[in-house]
Each structure stands twice: as C-alpha cells, then as structure tokens.
Design an enzyme around this catalytic site. Sequence first.
Site, mmCIF file in Angstrom:
data_model
loop_
_atom_site.group_PDB
_atom_site.id
_atom_site.type_symbol
_atom_site.label_atom_id
_atom_site.label_comp_id
_atom_site.label_asym_id
_atom_site.label_seq_id
_atom_site.Cartn_x
_atom_site.Cartn_y
_atom_site.Cartn_z
ATOM 1 N N TYR A 197 0.824 -1.230 -0.069
ATOM 2 C CA TYR A 197 0.130 -0.250 0.016
ATOM 3 C C TYR A 197 0.825 1.255 -0.098
ATOM 4 O O TYR A 197 1.649 1.186 0.982
ATOM 5 C CB TYR A 197 -1.125 0.050 1.152
ATOM 6 C CG TYR A 197 -2.287 -0.069 0.709
ATOM 7 C CD1 TYR A 197 -2.900 0.746 0.080
ATOM 8 C CD2 TYR A 197 -3.059 -1.156 1.112
ATOM 9 C CE1 TYR A 197 -4.209 0.840 -0.257
ATOM 10 C CE2 TYR A 197 -4.536 -1.399 0.768
ATOM 11 C CZ TYR A 197 -5.081 -0.476 -0.085
ATOM 12 O OH TYR A 197 -6.342 -0.468 -0.528
ATOM 13 N N GLU B 254 -0.566 4.679 -0.623
ATOM 14 C CA GLU B 254 -1.172 6.056 -0.785
ATOM 15 C C GLU B 254 -0.236 7.159 -0.828
ATOM 16 O O GLU B 254 0.439 7.441 0.278
ATOM 17 C CB GLU B 254 -2.324 6.041 0.105
ATOM 18 C CG GLU B 254 -3.493 5.084 -0.361
ATOM 19 C CD GLU B 254 -4.434 4.534 0.739
ATOM 20 O OE1 GLU B 254 -3.852 4.619 2.316
ATOM 21 O OE2 GLU B 254 -5.708 4.437 0.681
ATOM 22 N N ASP C 48 -6.485 14.100 -25.062
ATOM 23 C CA ASP C 48 -6.535 12.525 -24.677
ATOM 24 C C ASP C 48 -5.890 11.695 -25.698
ATOM 25 O O ASP C 48 -6.435 11.517 -26.886
ATOM 26 C CB ASP C 48 -7.876 11.950 -24.444
ATOM 27 C CG ASP C 48 -8.002 10.546 -24.293
ATOM 28 O OD1 ASP C 48 -6.971 9.742 -24.121
ATOM 29 O OD2 ASP C 48 -9.044 10.030 -23.746
ATOM 30 N N THR D 183 -3.704 6.478 -21.865
ATOM 31 C CA THR D 183 -3.488 5.062 -21.711
ATOM 32 C C THR D 183 -1.959 4.605 -21.831
ATOM 33 O O THR D 183 -1.278 5.399 -22.635
ATOM 34 C CB THR D 183 -4.215 3.978 -22.536
ATOM 35 O OG1 THR D 183 -3.836 4.078 -23.877
ATOM 36 C CG2 THR D 183 -5.639 4.431 -22.182
ATOM 37 N N LYS E 136 -1.677 1.107 -25.193
ATOM 38 C CA LYS E 136 -1.919 0.988 -26.579
ATOM 39 C C LYS E 136 -0.685 0.967 -27.610
ATOM 40 O O LYS E 136 0.272 0.295 -27.191
ATOM 41 C CB LYS E 136 -3.133 1.972 -26.982
ATOM 42 C CG LYS E 136 -4.402 1.659 -26.289
ATOM 43 C CD LYS E 136 -5.680 2.628 -26.568
ATOM 44 C CE LYS E 136 -6.890 2.193 -25.553
ATOM 45 N NZ LYS E 136 -7.775 3.138 -25.691
ATOM 46 N N ARG F 260 -1.572 -2.480 -18.900
ATOM 47 C CA ARG F 260 -2.629 -1.795 -18.915
ATOM 48 C C ARG F 260 -2.937 -0.625 -17.728
ATOM 49 O O ARG F 260 -2.582 -1.216 -16.630
ATOM 50 C CB ARG F 260 -3.939 -2.734 -18.775
ATOM 51 C CG ARG F 260 -5.291 -2.349 -18.831
ATOM 52 C CD ARG F 260 -6.145 -3.634 -19.151
ATOM 53 N NE ARG F 260 -5.579 -4.464 -20.280
ATOM 54 C CZ ARG F 260 -6.216 -3.908 -21.771
ATOM 55 N NH1 ARG F 260 -6.882 -2.825 -21.800
ATOM 56 N NH2 ARG F 260 -5.626 -4.386 -22.503
#
Length: 415
Positions: A51, A53, A196, A222, A225, A231
Amino acid sequence: MKILKKQDPKIYKAIAGELKRQQEGMEMIASENYVSEAVLEAIGSILTNKYSEGYPGKRYYGGQEYIDVVESLAISRAKELFGAEHVNVQPHSGAPANMIAYSAVLQPGDKILGMDLSHGGHLTHGHPVTLSANIYKFVGYKTEKNGKIDYKKLEALAIQEKPKMILAGFSAYTRQLDYKKFAAIAKKVGAISMIDIAHIAGLIAGKAIPSPVPYFDIVTTTTHKTLRGPRGGMVMCKEKYAKAIDKATFPGFQGGPHEQVIAGKAVAFGEALKPAFAKYARQIILNAKVLELELKNYGFKIMFGGTDNHMVLVDVFGSKGVTGKEADAALDKIGITVNKNVIPDDPRSPMDPSGVRIGVAAVTTRGMKEKEIKKIAQWIALAIENHTDEKILKVIHTDVMTLCKKFPLYKNLNW
Ligand SMILES: *Cc1c(COP(=O)(O)O)cnc(C)c1O
C-alpha cells in the site's frame, strides 16, 4: 507458471489458452499491443502487496523506500519521453485518467467541448451512459466530409457554447490534429485545453508524429495501446495544474496506487526512450499507410480520406454491402481480430455498424513490415468479400497462422 498450474489448473488453462490465441492469431484491434517480457515480469511482481497511498516522499504508510524508487523512475522517464512539466502515473487506466482530469479542473455542470463519438471520440468524451456525462455537459464537434476538422467552425462553436474545457483526442479518428489551433481556440474563449492521446501516445513518444504536449494544459493517456506498456493510465499537465491533478487522483478518485503496474509503466517508458522504439513507431506509420492504400485498391472506402496514424476506419457496408458485424465475424474466422466500429453519422446501429477499425501496432511489434501488410490486406479483402464461404475462410485462416508462426511471439516465455 508451474505453481499456478498445480494450484489452480482452471485459471492456468485459460491463461495458457489465451497465450496460444495471441501467438497464433493476428491482433489488429487498434487499441491493443504486446508488452515485452520485462514488462510482464514487473507487473507480475510482489509490488502488488504494497500500500503506498500518497506520492514519492509523501506517503501515508511506511516501508516505501523501494516503491518510491519505482514511482520516481516512472515519473522521470515519462517526463523525459514526453517533455511534460508534471506527470501523475497513478491512474488505473484511461477512463479513470479522464475522470481525474475533468474533476481536477471542472465543477459539476461545467461544459466540455469534445469530439463527437461517431466521428472518432471516446466513450469518456461524453457518451450519455458514462458517469462523466452525468456530471458535466458535453457538446460534440464533428469532422467534415473530407475527414478534417474545420477549425473555423470549431472556433465559432466554442464562442457560441463558451465551454470551460476544450477536449481533443479520439479512439477511431485517423488524421493529424492541428494542436496549435486547438490551443489557440481554447485560449480565445478562456477554456482549459485537454487532449487524450490514449491511442497515439506511442507514436508521439517515438516522434513519428508531432507532440501535443507543449500546447495543451492537460494531456491524458493510456499506457497500453501504441505506447506498448502495461494496462494503465497517466495524466500529464503544466505545472500550474500539478497540485489539482495529484489531489484529484488521490484522494479524490482513487485509493492505493498499483505499484506493480507503475513498475511496468517505468519499464515500458525505459523501452520507449531507446532508438529502437522510434524505429518501431515509424514502421507503424509506414504499415498503416500500406494497409490504407491496399484496401483502397481492393475497393474499400477508407474513412477520413486515409490515415496519418496507426489505424484505418473502413466503411465495409458502404464499400461491399457487408456489415461491420459480419466483417468482424469473417475476420475472426481467419484469425485476424478487429472490431466493428461506427463511421461518422453512421446510418446503422452501434451493435451492427457500417465499419471496422483496423490497427497495425501489434503486428508491427511482431516485426511485420510492408510486405506482410500487403498480404494481410489481401486476406482481409478476400474474407470480407467471401464472408459466407466457410471453405475460403478456412484456407485463408491456414495462411494467417503460417505467417504468424514466422513472427513468433513470447518465445522465451516459460509458461
Ligand atoms: C482507450 C481509450 C480510453 C480508455 O482507456 P481504458 O484504459 O480502456 O479505460 C480513453 N480515451 C481514449 C481516447 C481511448 O482511446
């Protein structure tokens, strides 16, 4: 995957089957690619246990000395790759990255001027079924008959609508945008400019097409691609918006970052910084051009007049009287995976539209060049024209598999 195979044979078998499908088939869905084995190792690592954060040097939990190295490297490599002032590598994927960007700088009810969906825009750019369309008001701009955007019209629309944000970017558009004009229109109406680049990030990173990063306030993407990473998503922005983007990411929209994926992003960015990636990006453009010209020769209508990027949008119904769904199914039978797609102002339904979208990024990763693309175009034409003839489809399928074997994928993977 010896341990998985023994412990959970059902999941193992599905993964092994998918590996074989990827190896034997021709992947031409424009949003897909194949990551390197190094990226696979990073995203399959024990970083998933942690974790973290917060951000490097400013975390809520302890034990971050290695995590901070990973995330800092991902950030610095992304900055170098795109020349961005600020980068947040935590967005889980492209859709969350857009939600984060909107929420960082807009209030509910604010207006966004984005690309009309049937003209190439993405779902997250205003489709009524999305959360963002419930929160913000989207107005769409369209492309002209010649496939270009009329920037005078766009400016007039911006003056009339007074949006808080002007959004560029697309999932199924194939021409080069005029970044300077977008930025100038945004400036003129006092809107924030956002682009984008989910589809074309790899082409930009490889310098095969111009970069919008200097011109836009916010750039989302992203990483999976054309950029050929795991991903995931990413937001880049001018320093002015850095705090707002980071706050909107965490705690605004997401919880703990997926550091195993961020490690994969760092590895992919490292790959994209090498000269071989620029060569890859240029080959994508060459391959897409050959696909466009060959399909035109076979009598297909190519939307937007052609392509400047990694994909073509083909009006199969207008060209051959075969629907997008039928063409998609026929190509599936010959081992070429594409997706059915609407064309601008499509008279048909999204479930069975007029077009198919075909991308070359993944086959270019396998090493295929102009010669192979010519063959692929011929097979695509034959399969669509003979989409009801199982015999012909079967013969082509054998040829497709033979070609794929010549360009092996993941041959070092010991799964
Ligand atoms: C693919 C895509 C997205 C969404 O990315 P996901 O990772 O599927 O959430 C957003 N915007 C554009 C332009 C895209 O092409």
